[in-house]
Write a protein that holds these residues in place. Sequence first.
Motif, short mmCIF file in Angstrom:
data_model
loop_
_atom_site.label_atom_id
_atom_site.label_comp_id
_atom_site.label_asym_id
_atom_site.label_seq_id
_atom_site.Cartn_x
_atom_site.Cartn_y
_atom_site.Cartn_z
N TYR A 91 39.45 21.35 47.93
CA TYR A 91 39.96 22.59 48.51
C TYR A 91 40.90 23.30 47.52
O TYR A 91 41.79 22.67 46.95
N GLY A 92 40.67 24.57 47.34
CA GLY A 92 41.56 25.36 46.49
C GLY A 92 41.36 25.15 45.00
O GLY A 92 42.13 25.68 44.19
N TRP A 97 49.85 23.33 42.25
CA TRP A 97 49.26 23.53 40.91
C TRP A 97 49.90 22.60 39.88
O TRP A 97 49.56 22.63 38.72
N THR A 121 39.17 36.51 46.45
CA THR A 121 40.50 37.11 46.62
C THR A 121 40.38 38.49 47.26
O THR A 121 41.14 38.84 48.17
N LEU A 143 41.29 28.38 42.52
CA LEU A 143 42.54 29.13 42.36
C LEU A 143 43.63 28.27 41.72
O LEU A 143 44.39 28.74 40.86
N LEU A 144 43.69 27.01 42.12
CA LEU A 144 44.73 26.13 41.56
C LEU A 144 44.48 25.86 40.08
O LEU A 144 45.41 25.78 39.28
N LEU A 185 42.08 30.33 50.12
CA LEU A 185 41.54 29.31 49.21
C LEU A 185 40.09 28.95 49.55
O LEU A 185 39.29 28.70 48.65
N THR A 245 38.05 31.71 47.89
CA THR A 245 37.91 31.61 46.43
C THR A 245 37.04 30.43 46.04
O THR A 245 36.31 30.48 45.06
N ASP A 246 37.09 29.34 46.86
CA ASP A 246 36.22 28.20 46.58
C ASP A 246 34.75 28.58 46.74
O ASP A 246 33.91 28.22 45.94
#
Length: 376
Positions: A73-74, A129, A296, A77-78, A284, A287-288
């Motif tokens: 997950y995420g 992050w 986004t 972005l991360l 998130l 974006t995934d």
Amino acid sequence: TGCKVCHRRNMSSSPSRLQGCMSAWIIDQYGSNGVLKYTEEITVPTICSATEVMIKVHAVSLNPLDVAMRGGYGAKLLKLRRDPLSVMDNDNEFPLILGRDLSGVVVDCGSGVTHFALGDEVWAAVPPWKQGSLAEYVTLTEYEVSHKPKVLSHIEAASIPYVANTSLSALVNGGGLCRDSSSNKRVLITGGSGGVGTFAIQLLKAWGAHVTVTCSQNAVGLVRGLGADEVLDYTAGDVVEQLEMMEKFDVVFDGVGGDTEEWAMGLLKPWSGAKYVTLVTPLLLNTDSMGLLDGTLNAWFSLQSKAIQNLLSSGVFYRWGFYAPDGPALDEVSKLVDAGKILPVVEAQFSFTQVPQAFQKLEKGHARGKTVVRVA
Ligand code: NDP
């Protein structure tokens, strides 16, 4: 003498700085619980900026985010946040250390650190992050760290930072509430029995708000004990009907998501600055699944259209709340804890060898407060 992880110069002020390897729980791929691995071969995260402190971790608590991040997950972005110029190779996030909360002791300081000294007991919520806290040592900037409340053990202290930083960021920035503006404000918290809810109830009561909570029947005693004024069991009958009969709210703080926002907007006082703040956002996930740009933009348009629609139709604000790292905010929480106004709610404890079992506990849901792992 540089950092083997980021290749920057070591900025430690201590002549006897820590180097070498440490033990940690890592993942080197995303997946279910089987991807969690114990290792003693992770490089100790050296101090690479003058404002960083190195902390020996004594206890960690887990959050739903850890289970989600274990599954990827995420990730997009991360990864961008970790490596904005994408200069490293594709799998640069691995080995990834999960775990966001920590309570521990400062063992090294950068040459520009002003608020902390060796031996200080501290607590912090590690940003997602950065490398997490399921490890012997973590390095953070001093702005992300705070002195731990004196009255709490490390186990108890580790249960608070991430839910505290999240609640404060969401309630202050999204809900427009603070210590001096909450007196007699009517706040509804959905999901009051979990990590965020059990903290937010106590914070809002300490600030003088009137707090209504939804939770399962077997959590009613817990949330009442934490100070909730009105408690509604969402498993017995129509909770929306019961809420609609109550006086309207100034703020709804939603930790459940799903269809909650469809009915919660109607519970807010119209045309008087009332706010709905949800922690369950699609950013998130989008974006995934759609990629960074499309995901986004899609999330931003969804947020804006809901915000405009609700503002125009009933004069209420629709907002998303997010965790934000903030050591000074934890300083304020520390004072409330030391004054006995906020208590830790530790539901389950696991040893460092039992991290996979701690993840299993979290994955089952129905949290009643927090799950904590003893590290040292
Ligand atoms: P927890 O898992 O600790 O708690 C969730 C609680 O909600 C449980 O006690 C659960 O108990 C209860 N619950 C489930 N369904 C309902 C329902 N329909 N009505 C009322 N209560 C319900 O999660 P957290 O408190 O840590 O986080 C809450 C949410 O916020 C999570 O989705 C999390 O991912 C998100 N979050 C988002 C952040 C952000 O930056 N946007 C940061 C932190 C959290 P039971 O099922 O027994 O009723």
